[in-house]
Scaffold this motif. Structure first.
Motif, PDB file in Angstrom:
ATOM      1  N   GLY A   5       0.820  -1.201   0.000  1.00 44.29           N
ATOM      2  CA  GLY A   5       0.000   0.000   0.000  1.00 44.29           C
ATOM      3  C   GLY A   5       0.851   1.247   0.000  1.00 44.29           C
ATOM      4  O   GLY A   5       2.078   1.181   0.128  1.00 44.29           O
ATOM      5  N   LYS A   6       0.213   2.394  -0.111  1.00 44.36           N
ATOM      6  CA  LYS A   6       0.926   3.660  -0.173  1.00 44.36           C
ATOM      7  C   LYS A   6       1.624   3.960   1.145  1.00 44.36           C
ATOM      8  O   LYS A   6       1.219   3.468   2.208  1.00 44.36           O
ATOM      9  CB  LYS A   6      -0.044   4.791  -0.527  1.00 44.36           C
ATOM     10  CG  LYS A   6      -0.614   4.701  -1.936  1.00 44.36           C
ATOM     11  CD  LYS A   6      -1.514   5.893  -2.234  1.00 44.36           C
ATOM     12  CE  LYS A   6      -2.049   5.816  -3.655  1.00 44.36           C
ATOM     13  NZ  LYS A   6      -2.930   6.979  -3.966  1.00 44.36           N
ATOM     14  N   PRO A 143      -6.754   4.681   3.823  1.00 44.36           N
ATOM     15  CA  PRO A 143      -7.777   5.186   4.740  1.00 44.36           C
ATOM     16  C   PRO A 143      -8.349   6.512   4.275  1.00 44.36           C
ATOM     17  O   PRO A 143      -7.665   7.310   3.621  1.00 44.36           O
ATOM     18  CB  PRO A 143      -7.010   5.340   6.065  1.00 44.36           C
ATOM     19  CG  PRO A 143      -5.582   5.524   5.656  1.00 44.36           C
ATOM     20  CD  PRO A 143      -5.410   4.697   4.418  1.00 44.36           C
ATOM     21  N   THR A 144      -9.618   6.768   4.610  1.00 43.77           N
ATOM     22  CA  THR A 144     -10.277   8.022   4.276  1.00 43.77           C
ATOM     23  C   THR A 144     -10.828   8.636   5.555  1.00 43.77           C
ATOM     24  O   THR A 144     -10.793   8.033   6.631  1.00 43.77           O
ATOM     25  CB  THR A 144     -11.431   7.800   3.288  1.00 43.77           C
ATOM     26  OG1 THR A 144     -12.507   7.102   3.968  1.00 43.77           O
ATOM     27  CG2 THR A 144     -10.980   6.961   2.097  1.00 43.77           C
ATOM     28  N   TRP A 145     -11.390   9.848   5.442  1.00 46.54           N
ATOM     29  CA  TRP A 145     -11.929  10.529   6.622  1.00 46.54           C
ATOM     30  C   TRP A 145     -13.061   9.729   7.262  1.00 46.54           C
ATOM     31  O   TRP A 145     -13.350   9.889   8.442  1.00 46.54           O
ATOM     32  CB  TRP A 145     -12.419  11.929   6.254  1.00 46.54           C
ATOM     33  CG  TRP A 145     -13.577  11.946   5.275  1.00 46.54           C
ATOM     34  CD1 TRP A 145     -13.511  12.063   3.928  1.00 46.54           C
ATOM     35  CD2 TRP A 145     -14.964  11.842   5.598  1.00 46.54           C
ATOM     36  NE1 TRP A 145     -14.762  12.036   3.376  1.00 46.54           N
ATOM     37  CE2 TRP A 145     -15.680  11.903   4.381  1.00 46.54           C
ATOM     38  CE3 TRP A 145     -15.685  11.702   6.785  1.00 46.54           C
ATOM     39  CZ2 TRP A 145     -17.071  11.820   4.333  1.00 46.54           C
ATOM     40  CZ3 TRP A 145     -17.065  11.619   6.733  1.00 46.54           C
ATOM     41  CH2 TRP A 145     -17.741  11.679   5.512  1.00 46.54           C
ATOM     42  N   GLN A 146     -13.696   8.842   6.489  1.00 49.61           N
ATOM     43  CA  GLN A 146     -14.775   8.024   7.041  1.00 49.61           C
ATOM     44  C   GLN A 146     -14.269   7.040   8.094  1.00 49.61           C
ATOM     45  O   GLN A 146     -15.053   6.508   8.872  1.00 49.61           O
ATOM     46  CB  GLN A 146     -15.473   7.264   5.905  1.00 49.61           C
ATOM     47  CG  GLN A 146     -16.192   8.187   4.916  1.00 49.61           C
ATOM     48  CD  GLN A 146     -16.659   7.423   3.694  1.00 49.61           C
ATOM     49  OE1 GLN A 146     -15.896   6.673   3.086  1.00 49.61           O
ATOM     50  NE2 GLN A 146     -17.916   7.617   3.326  1.00 49.61           N
ATOM     51  N   HIS A 147     -12.959   6.805   8.102  1.00 47.40           N
ATOM     52  CA  HIS A 147     -12.373   5.865   9.057  1.00 47.40           C
ATOM     53  C   HIS A 147     -11.786   6.565  10.279  1.00 47.40           C
ATOM     54  O   HIS A 147     -11.131   5.919  11.103  1.00 47.40           O
ATOM     55  CB  HIS A 147     -11.256   5.053   8.374  1.00 47.40           C
ATOM     56  CG  HIS A 147     -11.712   4.310   7.155  1.00 47.40           C
ATOM     57  ND1 HIS A 147     -11.133   4.492   5.921  1.00 47.40           N
ATOM     58  CD2 HIS A 147     -12.711   3.416   6.976  1.00 47.40           C
ATOM     59  CE1 HIS A 147     -11.742   3.717   5.025  1.00 47.40           C
ATOM     60  NE2 HIS A 147     -12.696   3.048   5.640  1.00 47.40           N
ATOM     61  N   ILE A 148     -12.009   7.869  10.402  1.00 50.31           N
ATOM     62  CA  ILE A 148     -11.394   8.622  11.494  1.00 50.31           C
ATOM     63  C   ILE A 148     -11.753   8.030  12.866  1.00 50.31           C
ATOM     64  O   ILE A 148     -10.898   7.941  13.752  1.00 50.31           O
ATOM     65  CB  ILE A 148     -11.794  10.111  11.429  1.00 50.31           C
ATOM     66  CG1 ILE A 148     -10.995  10.824  10.343  1.00 50.31           C
ATOM     67  CG2 ILE A 148     -11.538  10.794  12.772  1.00 50.31           C
ATOM     68  CD1 ILE A 148     -11.291  12.299  10.232  1.00 50.31           C
ATOM     69  N   GLY A 149     -13.009   7.625  13.048  1.00 53.86           N
ATOM     70  CA  GLY A 149     -13.455   7.122  14.350  1.00 53.86           C
ATOM     71  C   GLY A 149     -12.580   6.011  14.895  1.00 53.86           C
ATOM     72  O   GLY A 149     -11.887   6.193  15.912  1.00 53.86           O
ATOM     73  N   PRO A 186      -8.176  14.796   4.721  1.00 50.60           N
ATOM     74  CA  PRO A 186      -9.244  14.176   3.946  1.00 50.60           C
ATOM     75  C   PRO A 186      -9.074  12.669   3.792  1.00 50.60           C
ATOM     76  O   PRO A 186      -9.970  11.962   3.333  1.00 50.60           O
ATOM     77  CB  PRO A 186      -9.128  14.878   2.594  1.00 50.60           C
ATOM     78  CG  PRO A 186      -7.677  15.223   2.485  1.00 50.60           C
ATOM     79  CD  PRO A 186      -7.246  15.561   3.883  1.00 50.60           C
ATOM     80  N   GLY A 187      -7.897  12.171   4.162  1.00 46.58           N
ATOM     81  CA  GLY A 187      -7.571  10.754   4.004  1.00 46.58           C
ATOM     82  C   GLY A 187      -6.112  10.619   3.629  1.00 46.58           C
ATOM     83  O   GLY A 187      -5.396  11.605   3.462  1.00 46.58           O
ATOM     84  N   GLY A 188      -5.662   9.374   3.510  1.00 46.13           N
ATOM     85  CA  GLY A 188      -4.278   9.139   3.105  1.00 46.13           C
ATOM     86  C   GLY A 188      -3.387   8.742   4.262  1.00 46.13           C
ATOM     87  O   GLY A 188      -3.730   7.871   5.054  1.00 46.13           O
ATOM     88  N   SER A 189      -2.252   9.424   4.377  1.00 41.98           N
ATOM     89  CA  SER A 189      -1.221   9.045   5.341  1.00 41.98           C
ATOM     90  C   SER A 189      -1.704   9.128   6.781  1.00 41.98           C
ATOM     91  O   SER A 189      -2.217  10.156   7.225  1.00 41.98           O
ATOM     92  CB  SER A 189       0.003   9.965   5.170  1.00 41.98           C
ATOM     93  OG  SER A 189       0.940   9.721   6.201  1.00 41.98           O
TER      94      SER A 189
END
Length: 211
Positions: A5-6, A143-149, A186-189
């Motif tokens: 993955g990145k 990962p995206t912001w939807q996974h912040i929780g 917004p997501g990413g690292s």
């Protein structure tokens, strides 16, 4: 198993979490820049001789079934001048061979067949075919912001552990704190997400100090 993955997508953190969940001792070894086979032990004839990375984990933990993460495996050199890092790994990944691997530092055969091997990579390019053939390649989703929780909960636990503080001192992010972090991440690292959470915790502490 090799997670691909990145950079910053949480590959190494996930493998550490798996080891912790299974209550297994874990060693993360960076393969970036490795240009020889020293990770698999160095000769007893050298003043700086040392056992292989898996055997060091066994010696340190006292358990034979630890977990080794070969981090950034695709960044190891394919040089064979002082032994190849890739070639040295191959017998470790075959259970029948790992049952009796001669350690160059101890000069005896050791049983490393209970060690679990994982790897991380940003790309499968650079990983030799024989090594890929011995591994299950799994794509790590970004990962995206939807996974912040759920991500924030794990990151806060990690921060508390790193600081030697009981995690109960760090409550989960409030809704307004999550909204602020969404604006900058917004997501990413996950490294960037951690920096955002660390900033939020610092702001909490500053506010408490003024209260």
């Amino acid at each position: 198993m090799c997670l691909v993955g990145k950079p910053g997508s949480g590959k190494t953190a996930l493998l550490r979490a798996i080891a912790a969940q299974l209550d297994l001792p874990c060693e993360v070894f960076s393969m970036a820049g490795m240009a020889d086979g020293s990770a698999m032990g160095t000769s007893a004839q050298w003043a700086t001789s040392r056992p292989s990375v898996p055997l060091q984990l066994v010696q340190r933990s006292g358990f034979a079934n630890g977990l080794v993460v070969w981090d950034e495996i695709e960044k190891a050199s394919d040089s064979r001048h002082n032994g190849s890092a890739f070639d040295a790994l191959l017998p470790m990944l075959e259970r029948s061979q790992a049952q009796a691997i001669r350690d160059p530092a101890l000069e005896v055969a050791v049983d490393l067949s209970w060690i679990s091997h994982f790897a991380t990579a940003n790309s499968v390019e650079g990983i030799p075919a024989p090594l890929r053939d011995r591994m299950r390649i799994i794509k790590m989703p970004e990962p995206t912001w939807q996974h912040i929780g759920p991500l924030s909960k794990q990151i806060i636990r990690d921060i508390a552990r790193d600081r030697g503080i009981d995690e109960r001192w760090y409550p989960p992010l409030a809704d307004d704190e999550v909204d602020v972090i969404k604006e900058v991440w917004p997501g990413g690292s996950l490294r960037k997400l951690r920096r955002g959470i660390e900033g939020t915790l610092a702001a909490r502490e500053a506010f408490m100090g003024q209260a």
